[in-house]
Enzyme design. Structure first.
Site, PDB file in Angstrom:
ATOM      1  CG  ASP A 146      -2.105   0.992   0.988  1.00 53.73           C
ATOM      2  OD1 ASP A 146      -2.024   1.801   0.026  1.00 53.73           O
ATOM      3  OD2 ASP A 146      -3.080   0.966   1.755  1.00 53.73           O
TER       4      ASP A 146
HETATM    5  C1  BGC Z   1      -4.794   3.548  -0.007  1.00 57.03           C
HETATM    6  C2  BGC Z   1      -4.900   2.532  -1.121  1.00 57.03           C
HETATM    7  C3  BGC Z   1      -4.707   3.217  -2.441  1.00 57.03           C
HETATM    8  C4  BGC Z   1      -3.361   3.901  -2.435  1.00 57.03           C
HETATM    9  C5  BGC Z   1      -3.039   4.631  -3.729  1.00 57.03           C
HETATM   10  C6  BGC Z   1      -3.520   4.366  -0.100  1.00 57.03           C
HETATM   11  O1  BGC Z   1      -3.539   5.410   0.790  1.00 57.03           O
HETATM   12  O2  BGC Z   1      -4.854   2.899   1.237  1.00 57.03           O
HETATM   13  O3  BGC Z   1      -6.145   1.897  -1.079  1.00 57.03           O
HETATM   14  O4  BGC Z   1      -4.842   2.298  -3.472  1.00 57.03           O
HETATM   15  O5  BGC Z   1      -3.332   4.863  -1.404  1.00 57.03           O
HETATM   16  O6  BGC Z   1      -3.859   5.717  -3.892  1.00 57.03           O
END
Ligand code: BGC
Length: 768
Positions: free
Chosen positions: A265
């Site tokens: 993530d």
């Molecule tokens: C989120 C993810 C997301 C990623 C990219 C993170 O903060 O938890 O779900 O895909 O950012 O935007």
């Protein structure tokens, strides 16, 4: 002569072509099996090239291997539409003019359709949008279990039940990947709340892990064949989930034989050595100070960049793990960017809008539909669908009638090409057909007026400087004159509402909506409350409001779909994918006092012990008082609406089910047949649900667990047989003593009905 020249030329071409084919390197030869091509490519790659493909080069891309012809790899959120392009190293949108999208309904709404065909359509259509936008992987879908209604991102997930989420996630992935676009199922795992998501260490029993929190991920891998998995921010057994030995190496790649990539993530990677050894394949979103700040390439500072290379050069790591990571990344390339069979993409096609509307129509849930308390002859029927032969004046109240919900909420925020607002949808649908009808509007309350996210702004201003009293008084005055009052309230996508990064602070409706509703029903009892949210909320006024609709966040076609249901153009068929608690303390996570956890002394880690164990959602509410009392003093009130509940404008009856056998073996299936009849006068659909009850087990088990369901569409008076089949998996539990799934022989019962609190037929059977 002419012929001879032609033949010689043709021979020359064939020979030349064959020679060219022959000299084509294996890694580019589409006739060769992918694993062979990966071996070949891997052999040709330099250390630098290998290191480069396992970490980002921008916010949402990683480099391919240009020397060998592998293009850049672009990914994007996810999961409800394709996020607008952002600047190279910023979250701010890049301001392109060709990156609007169709916003599909949020995944809670998709789950509420209880229709896997809708999930397939969702994936396919989203995949076409992604293809057009040049995205090889969509960051979604999300399948974290709804453990508490306060969790800020529940709207992006598929409810509280592992079986329902599993059945819905598989076709979504298959649909998306059928277009050559990878799914990246998130957030693996135990990311069940947002507050402190980077610091929370989840303490959970093996049983709850395997029975509740992992099944949808497992289905995504073993049945959906997902090509991507995103590690979660939180920790499990004191290790971050983006590099977690048990989660990634043992369970995901070992037990489930996952051959795709694990993506961190964004900012979820914290340590080079752990990232090397504990299963991370692609690092994204780690903090950089941005290219604008003068570093030559801040991405070289990633945990899996220069630091990793250095360790290899110093002989502290071999390339064993690196080669495994690169293999997985190359496999992802062959499945996506290097897949020459991909279809074409389309952006914002009318077909995509139609699908968005269809899913929304099927997911909207009619929670309550009573006759009006102060009834008279004219209004003797349930309030919905609106009786347009008698209705002359409609009053619409509430901020959510005029608020865009596709903007905000965190990473799932979109730049929708269009979003039909509830008030506009109702106006356009009704004014076409009923010119004598008037629709007035009163704001009623002011909630969140910031209508922008990462530079995507909404044209319409929501500022209103009137006081709460003035707004309420205006709505009440107008309500007195109306035949029916439709309130669009609920939550929104602002911080501490249904939004990433934080949880809700309260279970109550915000912004004085309860006072507003109470005042409105006093002025006019004919009130419909349409709740826009991804979570349940407290409804202290429920007995006074005759009709309540769960309207979710349903994207581009929101206004149309809601109008379709309110006016009866569509007969609602959505069913709740979670339990709708009367009070917050009725939910296991809160009843056991285990949310949000306990800070350690160093104040860096908060331990959150899931004390309700496997008893999440209806499994908690169903518990016999005596058993629940061992975990909590709180005796839950009857839920406002049970898991699986959802009404229709028609009625259905279910006959006594029968099974095709009395006893089944472990290698066998058992099939239950039940006849469902539409006993009303409108066509409509309902979902038959089968819950399993293990009558005697060596370990405690929930009173019932959903294990099969089927949605059926019936014309008035029509009756149809529905078959529901169980296999050993449906009877199994995770035995933490032997660390495996087990089905114990003995007596079981199939409980069949139209909601978890509406079991109409029970059939006993045996497992030999
Ligand atoms: C989120 C993810 C997301 C990623 C990219 C993170 O903060 O938890 O779900 O895909 O950012 O935007």
């Amino acid at each position: 002569m002419k012929n001879r020249i032609f033949v010689s030329l043709a021979l020359l071409l064939v020979w030349g072509g064959a020679k060219a084919q022959k000299s084509l390197p294996v890694y580019l030869d589409v006739r060769k099996p992918i694993e062979q091509r990966i071996d070949d490519a891997l052999r040709r790659m330099t250390l630098d090239e290998k290191i480069a493909v396992i970490h980002a080069q921008s916010k949402f891309s990683s480099p391919g291997v240009k020397r060998l012809g592998f293009p850049d790899f672009w990914t994007d959120d996810g999961p409800h539409g394709v996020r607008p392009d952002v600047l190279w190293d910023e979250w701010e949108q890049a301001g392109q003019t060709n990156d609007s999208c169709v916003a599909f309904p949020a995944l809670t709404c998709l789950a509420a359709t209880w229709n896997p065909d809708m999930a397939r359509l969702y994936g396919e259509n989203l995949g076409e949008e992604a293809l057009y936008r040049g995205k090889a992987m969509i960051l979604g879908p999300g399948v974290n279990i709804n453990r508490t209604p306060l969790a800020g991102r529940n709207f992006e997930y598929m409810g509280e039940d592992p079986w329902l989420a599993s059945r819905m996630v598989v076709p979504y992935i298959q649909g998306l990947q059928s277009k050559g676009v990878a799914a990246c199922v998130k957030h693996y795992a135990l990311n069940n709340d947002e507050e402190y998501r980077h610091q929370v260490n989840v303490v959970v029993s093996d049983r709850a892990l395997h029975e509740i929190y992992l099944p949808a991920f497992r289905a995504a891998v073993t049945e959906g064949g997902t090509w991507g998995i995103m590690g979660a921010y939180n920790l499990y057994k004191n290790q971050h989930n983006c590099h977690n030995d048990i989660m990634l190496n043992r369970i995901l790649k070992g037990d489930w034989k996952y051959d795709g990539v694990v993506v961190s993530d964004w900012g979820g990677c914290h340590n080079t050595d752990e990232a090397i050894r504990y299963g991370l394949d692609m690092e994204f979103g780690t903090w950089t100070d941005g290219l604008t700040m003068g570093k030559t390439n801040a991405y070289d500072l990633y945990y899996l960049a220069d630091a990793y290379k250095q360790l290899i050069k110093e002989g502290k790591h071999t390339t064993k793990e690196l080669d495994d990571k690169v293999r997985r990344v190359l496999r992802l390339f062959y499945r996506t960017t290097m897949n020459r069979q991909k279809p074409y993409g389309f952006l914002c096609s009318e077909a995509h809008y139609d699908v968005a509307r269809q899913i929304a129509q099927e997911g909207i849930v009619l929670l309550r539909n009573e006759k009006c308390e102060k009834r008279n002859e004219k209004w003797a029927a349930p309030l919905l669908p609106l009786d347009l032969t008698k209705t002359k004046r409609i009053l619409v109240v509430g901020e959510n009638a005029i608020k865009m919900m596709t903007v905000g909420g965190g990473s799932s925020s979109l730049k929708a090409q269009r979003e039909v607002l509830p008030l506009d949808g109702l106006r356009s649908q009704l004014s076409i057909k009923h010119s004598a009808l008037s629709i007035d509007y009163a704001r009623g309350y002011v909630g969140d007026t910031i209508q922008s996210y990462n530079g995507v702004t909404v044209g319409r201003s929501l500022y209103d400087l009137r006081t709460a009293d003035e707004l309420r008084a205006e709505a009440v005055e107008k309500a007195k004159q109306a035949d029916v009052v439709i309130v669009f309230g609920g939550l929104n996508k602002a911080d501490y509402q249904d939004s990433e990064g934080h949880d809700r602070k309260q279970y109550e409706l915000p912004y004085g909506q309860n006072e507003l509703v109470e005042a409105l029903v006093k002025a006019n009892p004919r009130v419909v409350f349409v709740n826009i949210s991804g979570n349940c909320v407290q409804m202290p006024w429920i007995d006074k409001v005759p009709a309540v609709v769960q309207g979710w966040f349903i994207g581009s076609e929101a206004g149309h779909a809601l109008a379709d249901v309110l006016t009866g153009v569509v007969n609602p068929s959505g069913k709740l994918p979670f339990s709708w608690y009367s009070r917050l303390e009725d939910c296991g996570a809160h009843a056991t006092g285990s949310y949000p956890g306990t800070w350690r002394q160093n104040e860096r880690i908060i331990d959150e012990e899931y004390k309700e164990d496997i008893f999440v959602g209806y499994r908690w509410l169903d518990l016999p008082d005596k058993v629940r009392a061992t975990m909590s003093k709180v005796k839950p009130a009857k839920p406002l609406f049970a898991f699986g509940h959802g009404l229709s404008y028609t009625t259905f009856s279910v006959t006594q089910a029968h099974a095709d056998k009395k006893e089944m073996t472990l290698d066998d299936n058992i099939t239950f047949t039940v006849s469902v009849k539409n006993t009303g006068d409108r066509a409509g659909a309902t979902t038959v649900q089968l819950y399993v009850c293990d009558l005697k087990c060596s370990l405690p088990r929930p009173v019932k667990e959903l294990k099969a369901f089927s949605k059926v569409m019936l014309q008035p008076g029509e009756q149809r047989d529905v078959q529901l089949t169980l296999d050993r998996r449906a009877l199994s539990f995770y035995d933490d003593r032997s660390q495996q799934w087990t089905a114990e022989s003995g007596d079981f019962e199939a409980l069949i009905g139209l909601a978890s609190d509406d079991i109409q037929s029970k059939v006993k059977f045996k497992l030999k």
